[in-house]
Enzyme design. Structure first.
Site, PDB file in Angstrom:
ATOM      1  CG  ASP A 342     -12.930   3.244  22.240  1.00  0.00           C
ATOM      2  OD1 ASP A 342     -11.935   2.535  22.455  1.00  0.00           O
ATOM      3  OD2 ASP A 342     -13.140   3.842  21.168  1.00  0.00           O
ATOM      4  CD  GLU A 378      -8.886   3.169  24.982  1.00  0.00           C
ATOM      5  OE1 GLU A 378      -8.076   2.332  24.568  1.00  0.00           O
ATOM      6  OE2 GLU A 378      -9.862   3.574  24.323  1.00  0.00           O
TER       7      GLU A 378
END
Length: 745
Positions: A342, A378
């Site tokens: 993330d 990401e």
């Protein structure tokens, strides 16, 4: 109680069958006490007297799995100097393998008094916070083997443990929303029939609820609020939280592996749940604030590139060790197959700017364990220069946000999209080829947890996040969505048909593109979040996958909504206000979309021309069976595309030839790969368009995919056409033609 010196490594609590070794790092601490917690609320304090390289440690014979514990740190409380030690706060072990209980957000868990952030708070936090747990590391893995699915054969399926399983009608009530549910035959059967090869789980590291959300009656449903990087989240366990969550998670991994499905974890190493300077003191802040967090020039405050209040200090040796130890633990002990990072750009912020050669990437690349699993970034964060799509180093794949945006733009009818769409369809060589990466570096997706679902992408122009309690201010405003003429639920048959076709267009484009496709859970039968594009706090029917009721054949969606967001189809309603006819139509639509998704996934798996390991060359491959290029581009009229065709404002149609006889990469044993050839016809115009089958690229073809009439083309029932034939594609539709390629003698 006997207290032996113990060892400095491994950090955390390590049970060896006779007792437990405890080790914790703090450079700031003057003294650290280990608190053994008892069920009657009492504590036994053991001072960790042995110190090596700022690691305090002790071995306690007879301390067994299930023992709850925490640390109390005596040291400086000097926020202006970046330190916030306070022995009144029971601290979680950063290396705890399990955590028990929950935080009730009493003022005692904070290092200051509410309304007086400058005033030190010496209230005891132990009755109000979570505890670390000693776990039993032993587990019978049997004959477990990691599937090790090659990237080019991978189909990712992003899912939430609770959201995927909470409403499944075939799961026992006590298993719904848990790790055990992932191992249930009903879930495994669905995933295997769908053709999924990797389950990408949203955060399962131990996270906590935000104080603000709890006060508002909401929850941190998504879980991007980690406090334990080694511990499976305790609320997803059906057996208990005194270490049982570890066994239950391992059991789920073992079952998924037996079904041939890899497990990828969405991990949040960029920040912790302790938030800003006004956040609670739960672990890292009280142990050694300055060693774990990026602090501002005014060291009372935190540098925040994540939007959560803090960022971990990725140039700190202790943080780097923590992250790498955590990754290795999940691979070696929990046997997961990879990670999705993330806000991964934050991990690259060694100092200020994003540096692709930062220490974190150096460590990953040289690590013999972590470097061998799937690593997915990401590739953005909220800091300056944080959008880094295409800039991560080799070994890494990336969520390709440019793919998502371009494909959405094409099908909603944006002008001047065709040229970039061609690049995204063929693996985004403009992003990945220059640094030696391959098409598999691109994780292609149209939807994910963050944003609209596939259904809502074609049913809403605007976000509808009122339920989040922020007056609809939260969530992305520019979604590149199109409601097909009506906002939200509708009973207009023409809008319903268009929405269903658009969803099939997105699914077909995704699964026919080079790269690694990713589906979002529930999109395969068109789940809706009622227009909420930021459902991070909705732990309810808004976010849970509403499975079709297999027993009755009726849809499990709210208000009779089907795959295209319709409400009542007629005036007939049953006792709960849902139209029976509408429910039946919705169920049929859900089933039709599910069958279509399965068809496309298996078409991709059966044909290597859709999952190449190398980029197209634009000319015949060496040793090819014919002299045709490996790829060719045509206008709808069948003429080869020229520069003006690509750049035309109104160009929204395209035919792509994929030559199965000209695949440049060899098979696993060095053998040549040969496949059938395909023509992909895209009509993103709103009106119908006439396409001509190119003359030189094959005499006989068969329609195998038609997003306008999906069932007619399925299972080899599509029409047969020949070179030069003219085909009329309705507005916003996609057609796939197949011809067998000549095989070498």
């Amino acid at each position: 109680m006997q207290v032996w010196p113990g060892q400095t490594y491994p950090l955390g609590a390590t049970y060896d069958g006779a007792g437990t070794n405890f080790a914790v790092f703090s450079e700031a601490a003057r003294r650290i006490e280990l608190s053994l917690l008892h069920d009657d609320g009492s504590e036994t304090a053991v001072e960790l007297r042995e110190t090596d390289a700022f690691v305090r440690h002790a071995y306690l014979p007879g301390v067994m799995p299930g023992q709850r514990y925490g640390f109390r740190v005596h040291g400086p409380y000097e926020p202006e100097r970046g330190q916030r030690c306070n022995s009144a706060k029971l601290l979680l072990d950063p290396y705890a393998r399990a955590m028990s209980g929950r935080i009730d957000w009493d003022e005692a868990v904070y290092g200051y008094h509410f309304g007086r952030p400058e005033a030190r708070n010496d209230l005891d936090s132990a009755p109000h916070t979570m505890a670390s747990v000693v776990v039993n590391p032993y587990f019978d893995w049997g004959d477990d083997r990691p599937p090790r699915t090659a990237y080019h054969e991978t189909v990712l399926y992003e899912a939430h443990v609770k959201g995927l399983t909470m409403c499944h009608p075939e799961l026992p009530e006590e298993l719904r929303g848990t790790y055990a549910a992932l191992a249930h035959p009903a879930i495994l059967d669905h995933l295997t029939k769908l053709g999924v090869t990797a389950l990408e789980l949203m955060p399962v590291h131990q996270f906590v609820q935000d104080h603000r959300l709890v006060d508002a009656g909401l929850t941190n449903y998504w879980g991007y609020n980690t406090i334990g990087f080694f511990a499976p989240h305790n609320a997803y366990a059906s057996w208990g939280d005194r270490g049982q969550q570890v066994l239950e998670f391992k059991t789920a991994v073992r079952a998924l592996h037996r079904a041939g499905i890899e497990v990828i974890l969405d991990v949040v190493y960029n920040h912790t749940a302790e938030g800003s300077h006004l956040g609670p003191t739960l672990s890292f802040r009280g142990l050694d604030n300055a060693s774990y967090y990026r602090l501002s020039d005014d060291r009372r405050y935190y540098t925040d590139t994540t939007g959560t209040g803090n960022s971990l200090l990725m140039r700190s040796p202790q943080v780097l060790q923590l992250v790498m130890d955590s990754l290795r633990y999940w691979v070696q002990e929990m046997r997961v197959d990879g990670f999705r990072f993330d806000l991964a750009a934050t991990l690259a912020r060694q100092f200020h700017e994003v540096d692709r050669l930062s220490s974190f990437f150096d460590l990953v690349h040289q690590d013999p364990v972590v470097s061998q699993v799937k690593l997915i970034a990401e590739p953005w964060d909220l800091g300056e220069g944080g959008y880094q799509v295409g800039n991560f180093p080799p070994l890494w794949t990336e969520w390709n946000g440019k793919y998502r945006d371009t494909v959405r733009d094409l099908w909603r009818g944006e002008p001047r999209t065709l040229a970039e769409f061609g690049s995204r369809l063929t693996g985004s060589s403009d992003l990945y080829q220059a640094d030696g990466r391959r098409p598999i570096a691109s994780v292609n997706f149209v939807t994910c947890h963050d944003g609209f679902t596939l259904h809502d992408l074609v049913a809403y122009n605007e976000k509808h996040n009122e339920a989040n309690g922020e007056d609809n201010r939260d969530g992305e405003r520019f979604n590149r969505s199109w409601n097909c003429g009506t906002e939200g639920p509708t009973d207009d048959p023409s809008v319903r048909r268009l929405r269903a076709r658009q969803m099939r267009n997105f699914i077909a484009t995704l699964l026919l593109s080079q790269g690694v496709p990713m589906l979002s859970h529930g999109d395969e039968f068109g789940r809706s979040q009622r227009g909420n594009n930021n459902a991070y706090c909705q732990d309810n029917e808004v976010s849970w996958v509403r499975w079709p009721d297999r027993a009755t054949g009726t849809a499990g969606t709210d208000e009779g909504e089907g795959t295209d967001g319709t409400g009542e189809a007629d005036g007939t309603e049953d006792a709960d206000g849902t139209g029976e006819a509408a429910a039946a139509v919705a169920a049929d639509e859900e089933q039709e979309l599910l069958e279509f998704v399965r068809q496309l996934v298996w078409l991709r798996r059966d044909h290597p021309v859709f999952r190449r390991r190398r980029f197209f060359q634009g000319h015949p491959a060496e040793g090819a069976c014919d002299e045709l290029s490996d790829i060719a581009w045509f206008t709808a009229g069948g003429a080869e595309m020229g520069p003006r065709d690509w750049q035309s404002v109104h160009a929204k149609s395209l035919t792509v030839f994929l030559n199965g006889s000209s695949i440049s990469e060899p098979g696993p044993r060095g053998e040549p790969i040969s496949d059938d050839s395909f023509l992909l016809m895209f009509n993103a115009h709103e009106q119908e368009e006439e396409f001509t089958v190119p003359a030189r690229h094959g005499r006989q073809w068969q329609v195998v995919v038609d997003t306008d009439r999906p069932r007619a083309a399925a299972r080899g029932g599509g029409a047969k056409v020949k070179a030069g034939d003219r085909l009329t594609l309705c507005g916003r539709s996609l057609l796939v033609l197949q011809r067998p390629s000549p095989r070498p003698a």
